[in-house]
Scaffold this motif. Structure first.
Motif, PDB file in Angstrom:
ATOM      1  N   MET A 106      -5.088   8.825 -14.111  1.00  0.00           N
ATOM      2  CA  MET A 106      -6.026   7.795 -13.642  1.00  0.00           C
ATOM      3  C   MET A 106      -5.404   6.410 -13.797  1.00  0.00           C
ATOM      4  SD  MET A 106      -7.320  10.183 -15.863  1.00  0.00           S
ATOM      5  CE  MET A 106      -7.910   9.244 -17.263  1.00  0.00           C
ATOM      6  N   PHE A 107      -4.701   6.215 -14.922  1.00  0.00           N
ATOM      7  CA  PHE A 107      -4.073   4.909 -15.154  1.00  0.00           C
ATOM      8  C   PHE A 107      -2.896   4.691 -14.209  1.00  0.00           C
ATOM      9  CE2 PHE A 107      -6.159   6.018 -19.161  1.00  0.00           C
ATOM     10  CZ  PHE A 107      -6.883   4.863 -19.399  1.00  0.00           C
ATOM     11  N   ALA A 108      -2.189   5.770 -13.898  1.00  0.00           N
ATOM     12  CA  ALA A 108      -1.106   5.655 -12.916  1.00  0.00           C
ATOM     13  C   ALA A 108      -1.673   5.261 -11.552  1.00  0.00           C
ATOM     14  CB  ALA A 108      -0.344   6.974 -12.816  1.00  0.00           C
ATOM     15  N   LEU A 109      -2.801   5.862 -11.192  1.00  0.00           N
ATOM     16  CA  LEU A 109      -3.462   5.515  -9.928  1.00  0.00           C
ATOM     17  C   LEU A 109      -3.897   4.055  -9.932  1.00  0.00           C
ATOM     18  CD1 LEU A 109      -4.676   6.346  -7.200  1.00  0.00           C
ATOM     19  CD2 LEU A 109      -6.731   7.100  -8.438  1.00  0.00           C
ATOM     20  N   TRP A 110      -4.429   3.596 -11.064  1.00  0.00           N
ATOM     21  CA  TRP A 110      -4.803   2.179 -11.203  1.00  0.00           C
ATOM     22  C   TRP A 110      -3.605   1.274 -10.966  1.00  0.00           C
ATOM     23  CZ3 TRP A 110      -3.114  -1.240 -15.117  1.00  0.00           C
ATOM     24  CH2 TRP A 110      -3.794  -2.471 -15.181  1.00  0.00           C
ATOM     25  N   GLY A 111      -2.449   1.629 -11.510  1.00  0.00           N
ATOM     26  CA  GLY A 111      -1.249   0.827 -11.310  1.00  0.00           C
ATOM     27  C   GLY A 111      -0.803   0.818  -9.856  1.00  0.00           C
ATOM     28  N   ILE A 112      -0.814   1.996  -9.216  1.00  0.00           N
ATOM     29  CA  ILE A 112      -0.410   2.078  -7.804  1.00  0.00           C
ATOM     30  C   ILE A 112      -1.374   1.292  -6.922  1.00  0.00           C
ATOM     31  CG2 ILE A 112      -0.097   3.650  -5.871  1.00  0.00           C
ATOM     32  CD1 ILE A 112       2.123   3.745  -7.954  1.00  0.00           C
ATOM     33  N   TRP A 113      -2.653   1.322  -7.250  1.00  0.00           N
ATOM     34  CA  TRP A 113      -3.661   0.546  -6.510  1.00  0.00           C
ATOM     35  C   TRP A 113      -3.283  -0.932  -6.477  1.00  0.00           C
ATOM     36  CZ3 TRP A 113      -8.352   1.345  -3.923  1.00  0.00           C
ATOM     37  CH2 TRP A 113      -9.192   0.248  -3.814  1.00  0.00           C
ATOM     38  N   HIS A 114      -2.937  -1.483  -7.628  1.00  0.00           N
ATOM     39  CA  HIS A 114      -2.563  -2.896  -7.681  1.00  0.00           C
ATOM     40  C   HIS A 114      -1.239  -3.148  -6.964  1.00  0.00           C
ATOM     41  CE1 HIS A 114      -5.679  -4.693 -10.212  1.00  0.00           C
ATOM     42  NE2 HIS A 114      -5.736  -3.525 -10.825  1.00  0.00           N
ATOM     43  N   ALA A 115      -0.300  -2.219  -7.080  1.00  0.00           N
ATOM     44  CA  ALA A 115       0.986  -2.385  -6.393  1.00  0.00           C
ATOM     45  C   ALA A 115       0.800  -2.459  -4.887  1.00  0.00           C
ATOM     46  CB  ALA A 115       1.922  -1.231  -6.758  1.00  0.00           C
ATOM     47  N   ILE A 116      -0.059  -1.592  -4.357  1.00  0.00           N
ATOM     48  CA  ILE A 116      -0.287  -1.563  -2.905  1.00  0.00           C
ATOM     49  C   ILE A 116      -0.852  -2.894  -2.411  1.00  0.00           C
ATOM     50  CG2 ILE A 116      -1.753  -0.554  -1.099  1.00  0.00           C
ATOM     51  CD1 ILE A 116      -1.472   2.126  -2.585  1.00  0.00           C
ATOM     52  N   PHE A 117      -1.833  -3.424  -3.120  1.00  0.00           N
ATOM     53  CA  PHE A 117      -2.472  -4.654  -2.639  1.00  0.00           C
ATOM     54  C   PHE A 117      -1.600  -5.889  -2.876  1.00  0.00           C
ATOM     55  CE2 PHE A 117      -6.209  -1.903  -2.708  1.00  0.00           C
ATOM     56  CZ  PHE A 117      -6.749  -2.212  -1.463  1.00  0.00           C
ATOM     57  N   ILE A 118      -0.758  -5.855  -3.894  1.00  0.00           N
ATOM     58  CA  ILE A 118       0.182  -6.966  -4.071  1.00  0.00           C
ATOM     59  C   ILE A 118       1.225  -6.939  -2.961  1.00  0.00           C
ATOM     60  CG2 ILE A 118       2.003  -7.895  -5.564  1.00  0.00           C
ATOM     61  CD1 ILE A 118       0.315  -7.061  -7.959  1.00  0.00           C
ATOM     62  N   LEU A 119       1.671  -5.741  -2.575  1.00  0.00           N
ATOM     63  CA  LEU A 119       2.608  -5.631  -1.457  1.00  0.00           C
ATOM     64  C   LEU A 119       1.967  -6.096  -0.152  1.00  0.00           C
ATOM     65  CD1 LEU A 119       4.339  -2.203  -2.200  1.00  0.00           C
ATOM     66  CD2 LEU A 119       5.407  -4.460  -2.233  1.00  0.00           C
ATOM     67  N   LEU A 120       0.712  -5.698   0.071  1.00  0.00           N
ATOM     68  CA  LEU A 120       0.004  -6.147   1.273  1.00  0.00           C
ATOM     69  C   LEU A 120      -0.153  -7.662   1.272  1.00  0.00           C
ATOM     70  CD1 LEU A 120      -2.784  -3.420   1.607  1.00  0.00           C
ATOM     71  CD2 LEU A 120      -0.796  -3.750   3.092  1.00  0.00           C
ATOM     72  N   TYR A 121      -0.412  -8.219   0.103  1.00  0.00           N
ATOM     73  CA  TYR A 121      -0.537  -9.674   0.008  1.00  0.00           C
ATOM     74  C   TYR A 121       0.782 -10.354   0.355  1.00  0.00           C
ATOM     75  CZ  TYR A 121      -0.725 -14.320  -2.013  1.00  0.00           C
ATOM     76  OH  TYR A 121      -0.631 -15.675  -2.198  1.00  0.00           O
ATOM     77  N   ARG A 122       1.886  -9.797  -0.100  1.00  0.00           N
ATOM     78  CA  ARG A 122       3.193 -10.380   0.216  1.00  0.00           C
ATOM     79  C   ARG A 122       3.439 -10.403   1.720  1.00  0.00           C
ATOM     80  NH1 ARG A 122       7.651  -7.955  -4.079  1.00  0.00           N
ATOM     81  NH2 ARG A 122       6.882  -9.065  -5.947  1.00  0.00           N
ATOM     82  N   LEU A 123       2.974  -9.363   2.411  1.00  0.00           N
ATOM     83  CA  LEU A 123       3.194  -9.277   3.856  1.00  0.00           C
ATOM     84  C   LEU A 123       2.290 -10.225   4.636  1.00  0.00           C
ATOM     85  CD1 LEU A 123       3.500  -5.386   4.233  1.00  0.00           C
ATOM     86  CD2 LEU A 123       5.364  -7.063   4.303  1.00  0.00           C
ATOM     87  N   THR A 124       1.135 -10.582   4.066  1.00  0.00           N
ATOM     88  CA  THR A 124       0.147 -11.366   4.810  1.00  0.00           C
ATOM     89  C   THR A 124      -0.108 -12.746   4.210  1.00  0.00           C
ATOM     90  OG1 THR A 124      -1.676 -10.384   3.537  1.00  0.00           O
ATOM     91  CG2 THR A 124      -1.010  -9.265   5.575  1.00  0.00           C
ATOM     92  N   MET A 125       0.641 -13.141   3.186  1.00  0.00           N
ATOM     93  CA  MET A 125       0.328 -14.362   2.457  1.00  0.00           C
ATOM     94  C   MET A 125       0.450 -15.629   3.304  1.00  0.00           C
ATOM     95  SD  MET A 125       3.737 -14.494   0.027  1.00  0.00           S
ATOM     96  CE  MET A 125       3.242 -16.024  -0.757  1.00  0.00           C
ATOM     97  N   ASN A 126       1.241 -15.578   4.353  1.00  0.00           N
ATOM     98  CA  ASN A 126       1.410 -16.765   5.201  1.00  0.00           C
ATOM     99  C   ASN A 126       0.440 -16.794   6.373  1.00  0.00           C
ATOM    100  OD1 ASN A 126       3.581 -17.808   3.665  1.00  0.00           O
ATOM    101  ND2 ASN A 126       5.014 -16.429   4.701  1.00  0.00           N
ATOM    102  N   TRP A 127      -0.439 -15.777   6.431  1.00  0.00           N
ATOM    103  CA  TRP A 127      -1.420 -15.734   7.523  1.00  0.00           C
ATOM    104  C   TRP A 127      -2.791 -16.107   7.008  1.00  0.00           C
ATOM    105  CZ3 TRP A 127      -5.930 -12.945   8.015  1.00  0.00           C
ATOM    106  CH2 TRP A 127      -6.560 -12.997   9.264  1.00  0.00           C
ATOM    107  N   SER A 128      -3.529 -16.864   7.780  1.00  0.00           N
ATOM    108  CA  SER A 128      -4.903 -17.229   7.417  1.00  0.00           C
ATOM    109  C   SER A 128      -5.697 -17.506   8.683  1.00  0.00           C
ATOM    110  CB  SER A 128      -4.907 -18.467   6.518  1.00  0.00           C
ATOM    111  OG  SER A 128      -6.239 -18.922   6.312  1.00  0.00           O
TER     112      SER A 128
END
Length: 485
Positions: free
Chosen positions: A345-367
């Motif tokens: 469960m904790f590994a899943l929690w970590g992967i959850w945050h990794a996915i959204f941080i990666l998505l943020y990196r891809l979209t951070m310059n868009w608004s």
């Protein structure tokens, strides 16, 4: 000895009073003795384990510093890391590893069973292991010269305010404060008391009051819940763990401040973050910076060395590809998740945050907005539910339960019914609104609220109320959530 107990408050008063009465030459030993007593109050036999572990790191750091050959320095560092991580893996992950091996054997038709006996997890082992690792690594990187006094180093490791659950300090942040005996300052004492009162209020007045509702909610089978129920559970536990851990950190910082030691801020309104990355600059700040410096940057190939003028100098790897950075991020978050607990469960929690941080990196310059303020509000409205949903696997009892609860969130037909008593929804709503309003009133630029007399009256009223609440609810002592990590 828990921070939220009369026993600890009595201990704190006695130690602080004695600290300022005795000569400065004896204060360092008083702090060490108080730290040993504080930890030994839980289980005295584990003191020998911590002292032994500390001596290994103390000895290895001296060898690393004195060794001139690079290979010899690496061998001493590897020896220290092996012992530290070996102890952590045995005490914290032995059951997890053997259970998973048994499951694999069962799937292959074999009976791979292990008898490990009764392994007791030492209190705060994850935190003081990180302290020890950062110390030897910093000596290896030539960022910090090793301490020649073992007793000073042991005081750094066992310093009671931050030993069990942080804030996680580096050697160059804490050891000079231990060596240099400060003079008593009224501002330190008053600010320390304020932080302790606020921390106790967050713990016993807020976290402990919502905890029974959260426990009752997570005990309900997922199939009986609707989407709104899961959202309420996620927000409820998110608020509980925030109040619980922020309360602990404030008590730790306030306790240290009473003897003139400054610990860094550990929380900065994390639920007001406008992005997943911003959240981790606000939540458990000292852990986030530790993970960055000692795990993520090395995995990404970045080099870290001492800079005499600017402290730590980070040199990014020019040959590293975006794929390597992404893999380093995912692996870092997987390890960070498992560091919090021995469960998938904790590994899943970590992967959850990794996915959204990666998505943020891809979209951070868009608004979708031209206004930076609207962009921040929009980012907050997306970030808050993402973070709160991420607490589901952190709190659920199994990986299957976590996935089932997430599934209910995306099942539109499940929103027509409610499974809990109305008080739980109302309590979560009021706690969330109260947190947002508190942030607003403490950060507002309104001229009326910024007048000194208004601030003074408001502060007196607020602390009087918090003291009253703490006095009422201090008796039923409950352990801090992060003590299990």
């Amino acid at each position: 000895m828990l921070f939220n107990s009369v026993t600890y408050l009595t201990f704190l008063v006695l130690v602080v009073t004695t600290y300022w009465i005795i000569p400065s030459s004896g204060r360092r030993f008083l702090v060490l003795a108080a730290s040993l007593l504080f930890y030994g109050f839980w289980r005295v036999e584990f003191l020998f384990l911590i002292v032994l572990s500390a001596f290994v790191d103390y000895f290895a750091s001296l060898k690393i510093y004195d060794e001139k050959h690079p290979r010899g320095r690496r061998l001493w560092l590897l020896s220290s890391l092996t012992i530290n991580l070996g102890l952590l893996i045995y005490f914290k992950y032995a059951y997890f590893i053997t259970d998973n091996i048994s499951m694999v054997g069962k799937s292959l038709g074999h009976d791979w069973t292990f008898s490990l006996g009764n392994i007791i997890l030492p209190l705060g082992i994850s935190f003081y292991t990180f302290l020890s690792i950062s110390y030897t690594v910093d000596v290896y990187r030539k960022i910090f010269e090793p301490i020649r006094s073992f007793w000073t180093y042991l005081t750094y490791v066992m310093f009671w305010p931050h030993m069990i659950a942080g804030p996680i300090l580096r050697a160059h942040e804490l050891i000079p404060q231990i060596v240099k005996m400060p003079h008593i300052k009224l501002d330190n004492v008053t600010n320390g008391i304020k932080k302790i009162i606020l921390g106790l209020f967050l713990k016993v007045g807020l976290a402990d009051q919502i905890a029974p509702w959260v426990d009752e909610a997570f005990a309900v089978p997922p199939d009986s819940l609707g989407g709104l129920d899961v959202w309420t559970m996620a927000f409820g536990f998110g608020l509980q763990i925030y109040f619980d851990f922020a309360g602990y950190s404030l008590i730790a910082i306030g306790s240290a401040l009473l003897i003139g030691v400054h610990l860094p801020q550990n929380f900065n309104w994390p639920y007001l973050a406008s992005s997943p990355r911003d959240f981790w600059k606000r939540w458990h700040i000292t852990l986030s910076s530790w993970i960055r410096d000692y795990l993520y940057l090395p995995l990404s190939g970045s080099r870290i060395k001492d800079s005499s003028e600017n402290g730590i100098d980070i040199q990014p790897n020019p040959k590293a590809t975006s794929i390597r950075f992404a893999l380093a991020l995912v692996l870092t978050w997987l390890i960070m998740g498992l560091w919090h607990g021995a469960g998938w469960m904790f590994a899943l929690w970590g992967i959850w945050h990794a996915i959204f941080i990666l998505l943020y990196r891809l979209t951070m310059n868009w608004s979708p907005f031209n206004s930076s303020r609207l962009t921040m509000i929009f980012g907050w409205m997306l970030t808050l539910p993402i973070i709160m949903l991420g607490w589901i696997p952190f709190r659920a009892d199994s990986l299957r339960t976590s996935l089932s609860l997430w599934q209910r969130v995306f099942d539109i037909s499940s929103y027509h019914s409610l499974a809990f008593r109305e008080n739980f929804y109302l309590l979560v709503f009021l706690f969330t609104c109260g947190m947002l309003l508190t942030w607003f009133f403490t950060h507002t630029k309104a001229s009326v609220l910024n007048q000194t007399w208004v601030r003074n009256i408001g502060e007196i009223a607020a602390y009087s109320f918090m003291i009253f609440v703490v006095f009422i609810f201090l008796r039923p002592v409950s352990q801090f959530i992060y003590f299990q990590f």
